[in-house]
Motif scaffolding. Sequence first.
Motif, short mmCIF file in Angstrom:
data_model
loop_
_atom_site.label_atom_id
_atom_site.label_comp_id
_atom_site.label_asym_id
_atom_site.label_seq_id
_atom_site.Cartn_x
_atom_site.Cartn_y
_atom_site.Cartn_z
N MET A 32 63.98 -33.63 13.58
CA MET A 32 63.87 -34.62 12.50
C MET A 32 65.14 -35.46 12.48
O MET A 32 66.24 -34.94 12.71
N TYR A 33 64.97 -36.74 12.19
CA TYR A 33 66.06 -37.71 12.25
C TYR A 33 66.15 -38.47 10.92
O TYR A 33 65.13 -38.71 10.28
N TRP A 34 67.37 -38.87 10.57
CA TRP A 34 67.57 -39.80 9.46
C TRP A 34 68.28 -41.05 9.99
O TRP A 34 69.32 -40.94 10.67
N TYR A 35 67.70 -42.21 9.66
CA TYR A 35 68.29 -43.48 10.02
C TYR A 35 68.62 -44.28 8.76
O TYR A 35 67.92 -44.19 7.75
N GLN A 36 69.65 -45.10 8.85
CA GLN A 36 69.95 -46.08 7.83
C GLN A 36 69.69 -47.47 8.41
O GLN A 36 70.14 -47.77 9.52
N GLN A 37 68.95 -48.29 7.66
CA GLN A 37 68.67 -49.64 8.13
C GLN A 37 69.05 -50.64 7.05
O GLN A 37 68.38 -50.73 6.02
N LYS A 38 70.10 -51.39 7.28
CA LYS A 38 70.49 -52.44 6.35
C LYS A 38 69.71 -53.70 6.65
O LYS A 38 69.13 -53.85 7.73
N SER A 39 69.73 -54.60 5.70
CA SER A 39 68.91 -55.79 5.78
C SER A 39 69.14 -56.55 7.09
O SER A 39 70.28 -56.83 7.46
N SER A 40 68.03 -56.88 7.76
CA SER A 40 68.05 -57.66 9.01
C SER A 40 68.85 -56.99 10.12
O SER A 40 69.38 -57.68 11.00
N GLN A 41 68.96 -55.67 10.09
CA GLN A 41 69.66 -54.95 11.16
C GLN A 41 68.75 -53.90 11.78
O GLN A 41 67.71 -53.55 11.23
N ALA A 42 69.17 -53.40 12.91
CA ALA A 42 68.44 -52.32 13.56
C ALA A 42 68.71 -51.00 12.84
O ALA A 42 69.75 -50.84 12.20
N PRO A 43 67.80 -50.07 12.93
CA PRO A 43 68.06 -48.73 12.37
C PRO A 43 69.26 -48.10 13.06
O PRO A 43 69.42 -48.21 14.27
N PHE A 47 72.05 -38.77 11.49
CA PHE A 47 72.09 -37.41 12.04
C PHE A 47 70.68 -36.97 12.40
O PHE A 47 69.69 -37.64 12.07
N HIS A 48 70.61 -35.83 13.09
CA HIS A 48 69.31 -35.27 13.39
C HIS A 48 69.40 -33.75 13.46
O HIS A 48 70.49 -33.18 13.63
N TYR A 49 68.25 -33.13 13.27
CA TYR A 49 68.13 -31.69 13.36
C TYR A 49 67.24 -31.33 14.54
O TYR A 49 66.16 -31.90 14.72
N TYR A 50 67.72 -30.40 15.34
CA TYR A 50 66.88 -29.74 16.33
C TYR A 50 66.63 -28.36 15.75
O TYR A 50 67.52 -27.52 15.77
N ASP A 51 65.42 -28.16 15.22
CA ASP A 51 65.14 -26.99 14.39
C ASP A 51 66.19 -26.97 13.26
O ASP A 51 66.29 -27.91 12.51
N LYS A 52 67.01 -25.93 13.18
CA LYS A 52 68.02 -25.90 12.11
C LYS A 52 69.40 -26.31 12.62
O LYS A 52 70.39 -26.25 11.87
N ASP A 53 69.46 -26.68 13.85
CA ASP A 53 70.73 -27.10 14.45
C ASP A 53 71.03 -28.54 14.04
O ASP A 53 70.33 -29.47 14.44
N ARG A 67 70.01 -31.61 4.56
CA ARG A 67 69.53 -30.22 4.52
C ARG A 67 68.15 -30.15 5.13
O ARG A 67 67.33 -31.06 4.93
N ARG A 68 67.89 -29.07 5.83
CA ARG A 68 66.56 -28.85 6.35
C ARG A 68 66.18 -27.41 6.06
O ARG A 68 66.42 -26.51 6.87
N PRO A 69 65.56 -27.15 4.92
CA PRO A 69 65.25 -25.77 4.52
C PRO A 69 64.16 -25.12 5.36
O PRO A 69 64.13 -23.89 5.45
N ASN A 70 63.29 -25.91 5.94
CA ASN A 70 62.22 -25.38 6.81
C ASN A 70 61.75 -26.47 7.76
O ASN A 70 62.26 -27.60 7.71
N THR A 71 60.80 -26.15 8.61
CA THR A 71 60.35 -27.11 9.62
C THR A 71 59.81 -28.39 9.01
O THR A 71 59.97 -29.47 9.55
N SER A 72 59.16 -28.25 7.86
CA SER A 72 58.43 -29.39 7.29
C SER A 72 59.29 -30.36 6.51
O SER A 72 58.94 -31.52 6.38
N PHE A 73 60.37 -29.89 5.94
CA PHE A 73 61.12 -30.73 5.00
C PHE A 73 62.54 -31.01 5.47
O PHE A 73 63.20 -30.15 6.07
N CYS A 74 63.01 -32.21 5.13
CA CYS A 74 64.39 -32.57 5.42
C CYS A 74 64.86 -33.50 4.29
O CYS A 74 64.08 -34.36 3.84
N PHE A 75 66.09 -33.29 3.82
CA PHE A 75 66.61 -34.07 2.71
C PHE A 75 67.88 -34.81 3.13
O PHE A 75 68.67 -34.29 3.91
N LEU A 76 68.03 -36.00 2.57
CA LEU A 76 69.26 -36.77 2.75
C LEU A 76 69.95 -36.84 1.40
O LEU A 76 69.35 -37.33 0.43
#
Lengths: 115, 116
Positions: A32-43, A47-53, A67-76
């Motif tokens: 799972m990945y988190w991206y930030q995209q500001k106006s008129s910019q590329a994502p 950070f990213h998680y490989y499983d819980k890594d 945080r990634r408490p389980n496979t299904s959920f990820c929080f920023l």
Amino acid sequence: DAMVIQNPRYQVTQFGKPVTLSCSQTLNHNVMYWYQQKSSQAPKLLFHYYDKDFNNEADTPDNFQSRRPNTSFCFLDIRSPGLGDAAMYLCATSRLFGPTSYEQYFGPGTRLTVT
Amino acid sequence: AQSVTQLDSQVPVFEEAPVELRCNYSSSVSVYLFWYVQYPNQGLQLLLKYLSGSTLVKGINGFEAEFNKSQTSFHLRKPSVHISDTAEYFCAVSYLYGGATNKLIFGTGTLLAVQP
């Protein structure tokens, strides 16, 4: 349909007030990945998680945590949002192995406004 | 290091006209190439991808792209655009990180503005 879900779609927070954005997936993907995209910019990858890594990008500010408490959920978590953190935040997932492991599946994004 | 260049920040075109959005990449290793489309206040949707095999790749919504290794390009084309194709288009390259997960490097995007 299997998908990536982000809640809320729009979030307004005050300067300095902690905020949490949520991502869930029904694809059962390892990564799972988190991206930030500001106006008129590329994502921009935060950070990213490989499983819980957890893997942080070198230039991701300390203000951003995840945080990634389980496979299904990820929080920023943004501990103390500044005006410069106003952006679209995109969650994505991918498999770890196999012919489609190079594809990332994106959620609809959360638009964060900081007042 | 890998990088992606989209030289055109905006491409205006009339409805039913053909369009080409340009993408060039640089990489010292084999890469996988993607085009994503983003409508206003939406996430990214995969249009098409090149992993291997035929250099002409067909995607959704009538788009296609051609991988040209010698020119390190992956231009996106559509023979006849519609108003509904108005969106931001991102070219991206995927590379292997740490031997396990893959990362995407995005170009800066091209706004396709279709006019009636």
